[in-house]
Design a protein around this motif. Structure first.
Motif, short mmCIF file in Angstrom:
data_model
loop_
_atom_site.label_atom_id
_atom_site.label_comp_id
_atom_site.label_asym_id
_atom_site.label_seq_id
_atom_site.Cartn_x
_atom_site.Cartn_y
_atom_site.Cartn_z
N PRO A 1 0.94 -1.39 -0.05
CA PRO A 1 -0.01 -0.04 -0.03
C PRO A 1 0.89 1.16 0.09
O PRO A 1 1.94 1.54 0.50
CB PRO A 1 -0.80 -0.15 1.19
CG PRO A 1 -0.05 -1.19 2.24
CD PRO A 1 0.72 -2.07 1.07
N GLN B 1 1.89 5.41 0.93
CA GLN B 1 1.98 6.04 2.23
C GLN B 1 0.81 6.82 2.11
O GLN B 1 0.40 7.49 1.23
CB GLN B 1 3.12 6.85 2.06
CG GLN B 1 3.24 7.86 3.04
CD GLN B 1 4.12 7.36 4.34
OE1 GLN B 1 4.84 6.24 4.16
NE2 GLN B 1 4.06 7.88 5.44
N VAL C 1 -5.55 5.05 1.76
CA VAL C 1 -7.14 4.83 2.74
C VAL C 1 -7.12 3.29 2.88
O VAL C 1 -7.15 2.47 2.01
CB VAL C 1 -8.21 5.33 1.84
CG1 VAL C 1 -9.45 5.14 2.70
CG2 VAL C 1 -7.97 6.95 1.39
N ARG C 2 -7.46 2.92 4.13
CA ARG C 2 -7.83 1.75 4.31
C ARG C 2 -8.90 0.95 3.72
O ARG C 2 -9.75 1.63 3.34
CB ARG C 2 -8.05 1.28 5.85
CG ARG C 2 -6.79 1.78 6.87
CD ARG C 2 -7.19 1.62 8.20
NE ARG C 2 -7.97 2.84 8.64
CZ ARG C 2 -8.68 2.66 9.80
NH1 ARG C 2 -8.51 1.79 10.57
NH2 ARG C 2 -9.34 3.77 10.22
N GLU C 3 -8.81 -0.34 3.31
CA GLU C 3 -9.97 -1.18 2.77
C GLU C 3 -11.31 -0.85 3.56
O GLU C 3 -11.53 -0.75 4.66
CB GLU C 3 -9.77 -2.66 2.88
CG GLU C 3 -10.51 -3.45 2.21
CD GLU C 3 -10.48 -3.39 0.47
OE1 GLU C 3 -11.43 -3.50 -0.20
OE2 GLU C 3 -9.58 -3.15 0.06
N TYR D 1 -12.76 2.17 3.59
CA TYR D 1 -12.98 3.42 3.86
C TYR D 1 -12.82 4.56 2.92
O TYR D 1 -12.34 4.12 1.78
CB TYR D 1 -11.66 3.92 5.01
CG TYR D 1 -12.05 3.14 6.28
CD1 TYR D 1 -12.48 3.91 7.40
CD2 TYR D 1 -11.79 1.75 6.59
CE1 TYR D 1 -12.42 3.71 8.63
CE2 TYR D 1 -11.91 1.26 7.99
CZ TYR D 1 -12.39 2.01 8.87
OH TYR D 1 -12.52 1.95 10.29
N ARG E 1 -11.85 8.67 1.93
CA ARG E 1 -11.04 10.04 2.59
C ARG E 1 -11.98 10.95 2.39
O ARG E 1 -12.71 11.32 1.31
CB ARG E 1 -9.78 10.13 1.93
CG ARG E 1 -8.99 11.31 2.30
CD ARG E 1 -7.71 11.23 1.97
NE ARG E 1 -6.95 10.15 2.06
CZ ARG E 1 -6.07 9.79 3.27
NH1 ARG E 1 -6.11 10.77 4.31
NH2 ARG E 1 -5.69 8.62 3.22
#
Length: 85
Positions: free
Chosen positions: A34, A36, A39-41, A43, A45
């Motif tokens: 991933p 830097q 966005v997490r799985e 989720y 932004r």
């Protein structure tokens, strides 16, 4: 003010080394590592402009509760939407 160059004439005449070319990024390697700030799985932004004093209050509250500002905002949004139903 005059800039002083500490490189000798011999160093200027010497050929410079080229930087190593970075490895090519494939779609398969992109999926495994991933980026830097990614966005997490599951989720999304969200970007919002808020007053500076509100931001400061959120940061202070998050510090006092040992939580992140994101956690406070998610909790506030969930509470707001729950009360609207």
């Amino acid at each position: 003010m005059e800039q002083i160059d500490f490189v000798t004439l011999e160093e200027k005449a010497r050929p410079r080394k080229r930087a190593a070319t970075p490895p090519k990024v494939t779609s398969a390697s992109r999926q495994r590592t991933p980026r830097q700030g990614a966005v997490r799985e599951g989720y999304r932004r969200l970007t919002a402009d808020i007053p500076a004093d509100l931001h400061k209050r959120l940061k202070m509250q998050a510090l006092m509760e040992d939580r992140s500002v994101t956690e406070l905002i998610v909790q506030a949004a969930e509470s707001f939407l729950r009360n609207r139903d």
